[in-house]
Design a protein around this motif. Sequence first.
Motif, PDB file in Angstrom:
ATOM      1  N   LEU A  96       0.806  -1.224   0.000  1.00  0.00           N
ATOM      2  CA  LEU A  96       0.000   0.000   0.000  1.00  0.00           C
ATOM      3  C   LEU A  96       0.833   1.265   0.000  1.00  0.00           C
ATOM      4  O   LEU A  96       1.987   1.261   0.432  1.00  0.00           O
ATOM      5  CB  LEU A  96      -0.936   0.053   1.213  1.00  0.00           C
ATOM      6  N   GLY A  98       0.187   4.703   1.796  1.00  0.00           N
ATOM      7  CA  GLY A  98      -0.675   5.435   2.721  1.00  0.00           C
ATOM      8  C   GLY A  98      -0.700   6.906   2.342  1.00  0.00           C
ATOM      9  O   GLY A  98      -0.353   7.287   1.217  1.00  0.00           O
ATOM     10  N   GLY A  99      -1.092   7.746   3.277  1.00  0.00           N
ATOM     11  CA  GLY A  99      -1.151   9.172   2.986  1.00  0.00           C
ATOM     12  C   GLY A  99       0.217   9.704   2.583  1.00  0.00           C
ATOM     13  O   GLY A  99       1.170   9.561   3.314  1.00  0.00           O
ATOM     14  N   ASP A 137      -4.935   5.383  -0.605  1.00  0.00           N
ATOM     15  CA  ASP A 137      -6.039   6.221  -0.134  1.00  0.00           C
ATOM     16  C   ASP A 137      -6.438   7.235  -1.198  1.00  0.00           C
ATOM     17  O   ASP A 137      -6.083   8.403  -1.109  1.00  0.00           O
ATOM     18  CB  ASP A 137      -5.615   6.962   1.138  1.00  0.00           C
ATOM     19  N   PHE A 186      -8.801   2.848  -0.520  1.00  0.00           N
ATOM     20  CA  PHE A 186      -9.321   2.771   0.849  1.00  0.00           C
ATOM     21  C   PHE A 186     -10.366   3.868   1.016  1.00  0.00           C
ATOM     22  O   PHE A 186     -10.178   4.845   1.739  1.00  0.00           O
ATOM     23  CB  PHE A 186      -8.193   2.918   1.866  1.00  0.00           C
ATOM     24  N   ARG A 200     -11.277  14.135  11.358  1.00  0.00           N
ATOM     25  CA  ARG A 200     -11.642  13.465  10.107  1.00  0.00           C
ATOM     26  C   ARG A 200     -13.094  13.757   9.752  1.00  0.00           C
ATOM     27  O   ARG A 200     -13.665  13.071   8.913  1.00  0.00           O
ATOM     28  CB  ARG A 200     -11.443  11.937  10.229  1.00  0.00           C
ATOM     29  N   LYS A 238     -15.130   2.074   4.983  1.00  0.00           N
ATOM     30  CA  LYS A 238     -14.375   2.242   6.236  1.00  0.00           C
ATOM     31  C   LYS A 238     -15.001   3.333   7.075  1.00  0.00           C
ATOM     32  O   LYS A 238     -15.743   4.149   6.523  1.00  0.00           O
ATOM     33  CB  LYS A 238     -12.896   2.539   5.925  1.00  0.00           C
ATOM     34  N   HIS A 239     -14.743   3.418   8.367  1.00  0.00           N
ATOM     35  CA  HIS A 239     -13.961   2.481   9.172  1.00  0.00           C
ATOM     36  C   HIS A 239     -14.969   1.784  10.076  1.00  0.00           C
ATOM     37  O   HIS A 239     -15.666   2.456  10.847  1.00  0.00           O
ATOM     38  CB  HIS A 239     -12.911   3.203  10.003  1.00  0.00           C
ATOM     39  N   MET A 290     -12.668  -1.878   5.966  1.00  0.00           N
ATOM     40  CA  MET A 290     -11.549  -1.617   6.879  1.00  0.00           C
ATOM     41  C   MET A 290     -12.081  -1.400   8.295  1.00  0.00           C
ATOM     42  O   MET A 290     -13.055  -0.679   8.499  1.00  0.00           O
ATOM     43  CB  MET A 290     -10.761  -0.384   6.447  1.00  0.00           C
ATOM     44  N   PHE A 293     -10.086   2.253  13.996  1.00  0.00           N
ATOM     45  CA  PHE A 293      -9.179   2.373  15.143  1.00  0.00           C
ATOM     46  C   PHE A 293      -9.948   2.555  16.451  1.00  0.00           C
ATOM     47  O   PHE A 293      -9.377   2.449  17.529  1.00  0.00           O
ATOM     48  CB  PHE A 293      -8.304   3.622  14.976  1.00  0.00           C
ATOM     49  N   ASP A 325      -6.859  -1.558  10.011  1.00  0.00           N
ATOM     50  CA  ASP A 325      -6.303  -0.235   9.738  1.00  0.00           C
ATOM     51  C   ASP A 325      -4.820  -0.264  10.119  1.00  0.00           C
ATOM     52  O   ASP A 325      -4.341  -1.213  10.747  1.00  0.00           O
ATOM     53  CB  ASP A 325      -7.080   0.858  10.489  1.00  0.00           C
ATOM     54  N   TRP A 326      -4.149   0.769   9.733  1.00  0.00           N
ATOM     55  CA  TRP A 326      -2.693   0.934   9.887  1.00  0.00           C
ATOM     56  C   TRP A 326      -2.177   0.474  11.273  1.00  0.00           C
ATOM     57  O   TRP A 326      -2.271   1.211  12.251  1.00  0.00           O
ATOM     58  CB  TRP A 326      -2.411   2.418   9.661  1.00  0.00           C
ATOM     59  N   MET A 352      -2.973  -4.812   7.661  1.00  0.00           N
ATOM     60  CA  MET A 352      -2.151  -3.674   7.230  1.00  0.00           C
ATOM     61  C   MET A 352      -1.103  -3.520   8.316  1.00  0.00           C
ATOM     62  O   MET A 352      -1.371  -2.962   9.375  1.00  0.00           O
ATOM     63  CB  MET A 352      -3.022  -2.417   7.120  1.00  0.00           C
ATOM     64  N   GLU A 516      -6.198  12.853  10.291  1.00  0.00           N
ATOM     65  CA  GLU A 516      -6.472  12.100  11.503  1.00  0.00           C
ATOM     66  C   GLU A 516      -5.529  12.467  12.653  1.00  0.00           C
ATOM     67  O   GLU A 516      -4.340  12.689  12.452  1.00  0.00           O
ATOM     68  CB  GLU A 516      -6.396  10.600  11.225  1.00  0.00           C
TER      69      GLU A 516
HETATM   70  C1  BGC Z   1      -6.274   5.568   8.241  1.00  0.00           C
HETATM   71  C2  BGC Z   1      -7.021   4.931   7.122  1.00  0.00           C
HETATM   72  C3  BGC Z   1      -6.120   4.770   5.928  1.00  0.00           C
HETATM   73  C4  BGC Z   1      -4.873   4.032   6.310  1.00  0.00           C
HETATM   74  C5  BGC Z   1      -3.900   3.884   5.169  1.00  0.00           C
HETATM   75  C6  BGC Z   1      -4.960   4.909   8.502  1.00  0.00           C
HETATM   76  O1  BGC Z   1      -4.227   5.620   9.441  1.00  0.00           O
HETATM   77  O2  BGC Z   1      -7.074   5.538   9.411  1.00  0.00           O
HETATM   78  O3  BGC Z   1      -8.146   5.696   6.797  1.00  0.00           O
HETATM   79  O4  BGC Z   1      -6.806   4.120   4.897  1.00  0.00           O
HETATM   80  O5  BGC Z   1      -4.218   4.711   7.345  1.00  0.00           O
HETATM   81  O6  BGC Z   1      -3.357   5.077   4.824  1.00  0.00           O
END
Ligand code: BGC
Length: 626
Positions: A96, A98-99, A137, A186, A200, A238-239, A290, A293, A325-326, A352, A516
């Motif tokens: 993946l 991520g952000g 994402d 995601f 969020r 999600k979530h 997903m 948290f 989730d992460w 993940m 987040e």
């Molecule tokens: C977020 C998710 C996201 C994932 C992957 C997590 O921290 O809560 O929304 O899809 O990271 O980036």
Amino acid sequence: MTIRSLCTLSLFVFAFSCAKAEVKKNAPAPVVSAEPAVSPEFASAKFRDPSAPVEERVEDLLSRMTVDEKIGQMTQVVIYKLLNGEMKTLSLGSGLSGGGGSPWRNNTITGWCDMVDGLQKEALSTRLGIPMLYGTDSVHGHNNLANATIFPHNIGIGAAGDPDLAERIGRAVALETAATGVPWTFAPCVAVARDPRWGRFYESYGQDSSLVTRLSSAFIRGFQSADTGAAKSIVTAKHFLGDGNTVWGSSRTGNYFIDQGNMIKDEKFIRETLLPPYAEAVKSGARTVMTSFSSWKGVKMHAQKYLMTEVLKRELGFTGFIVSDWGGMDQIDPDYYTAIVTGINAGIDMNMVPEQGERFIATMKSAVEKKDIPMSRVDDAVRRILRVKFEMGLFERPMANRKLASVVRSPEHLALAREAAQKSQVVLVNNATLPIQAGKVYVAGSAADDIGKQCGGWTMTWQGVAGKITAGTSILDGIREVAGKGRVKYVANGKFGSGDPKGTCVIVTGETPYAEGIGDNPKIEINPADAALVTAARGKFSKVVLVVVSGRPLILGDLAGKVDGLVAAWLPGTEGAGVADILFGKAAPTGKLSFAWPVSVEQLPLDRAISGEQKPLWPAGFGLSY
Ligand code: BGC
Ligand code: BGC
């Protein structure tokens, strides 16, 4: 060139190290052949036969897999931990971004295709050649890709309230994401959020379960029906669940105040309010969910067997797979072994990890050996993952469709993003001022000319960042375009001098981007410098209009009474002209609040406004037109 050197050469970045969203185009582009390497040993096996029924292919493949290969399928590792051939050596099922995760120094369509295809070639060269599934994402456009089309965040789509629009956006996002070789997003976030202090909040379509259900299922249908010419694109609902309904100050770790917090609402609330979007997502074909948290009544969602296995899988008939989730499972218990055993037995299928694949794999192995995790649970998880891969056609079409490149930021997608920005504007105050009539227009405010602020979090980086972070039209650019350049004066320093008694002053205020955790905010105030601009402008111009660029309703104090026009622009994305279209009457405002706008933070969470116990500043559904 070997895969290994290719990786070292060109790939990968950790979100924090690219926090400035640098876009360097001069990195050498590695050459990756598009030929998937299928091991001849299994070329005629049933699982390779696209005409065989999916369930038979799943069983055939499962029967050939070792325990290590099965555990590998259940493991998803983040891009910057895949630099040394781990996709192959650990037989991983997924990777993946991520952000902010993008190809190192080569955040281009080709850079992405090379990155993902490179990993895919590794996966295909494992013993069984099971393709890996790559996810990212793409939550409001392919927001990790430089110069993609960025749509309004869900809060704006909720205000637009138009399922057809949400569906068309879904399709466009799927296409832009697939153009870079990524079939899995995601998204959508189907939280029915009730507390704007949550960082969020903007990822939620609104406070109303049926609105969230209609819009998210439309997005899902659009995303999954995109004709990409590659493996089918798939979503993640999600979530699961409770995000946006946790109590303030509840985090176990203390790092977050409300994100990853505890929900104390009862099962009736879960069933009536939080579950319907998931039920509809499942019906609409969502194949991955997903886990959140957050906790329910003090127990981490990642450990909630009842909700994941009994309710989601059995009752709702969800036969796709649940992704954690992460690092979410790590939070179940301080003891990692206990955490993993609990999470997997509760129903998590794909973990993940994201950074410690080897630790997860080793822990899984010993848990399976000791029978703390039954083999039947592992088989169930792997079946689900393989089922989705077969259904997508990933075995037949594992590589990127490089001919799709021209969809990224295409004129059609830009027009759609502008339409979405228009439809998401909510006019909250209008004292015979909007649409702005003839005369000079003075533009000021911290978010007037800022692509980063109007995109918000989850854009180029995880938390988002202010400034010219990607291609786009700022709200100021849009005003110039729509009103005509000659009419517009940008007062960047906010010094109005003696003003212009015949002119209109448009002040665009905005939040500094956040996502987040870091975005949790007990005050949700308007930028004081912009509020001061409103005061300074009053009396100096014929009209003062305030545009609020934000991921949540902000506490306005007496500001609403001080302006002649007020527009909530949310986080409109890269096409700021959509905001200008509403200000100048090029399009009629149709957006409505998808939640109550609170008078003060004392009114939060929004439940009392929803039940009618409390009178908000504006109720959900409010929005003026002309
Ligand atoms: C977020 C998710 C996201 C994932 C992957 C997590 O921290 O809560 O929304 O899809 O990271 O980036
Ligand atoms: C990643 C995000 C992820 C977050 C979780 C960041 O480093 O880029 O995708 O959501 O960590 O804490």
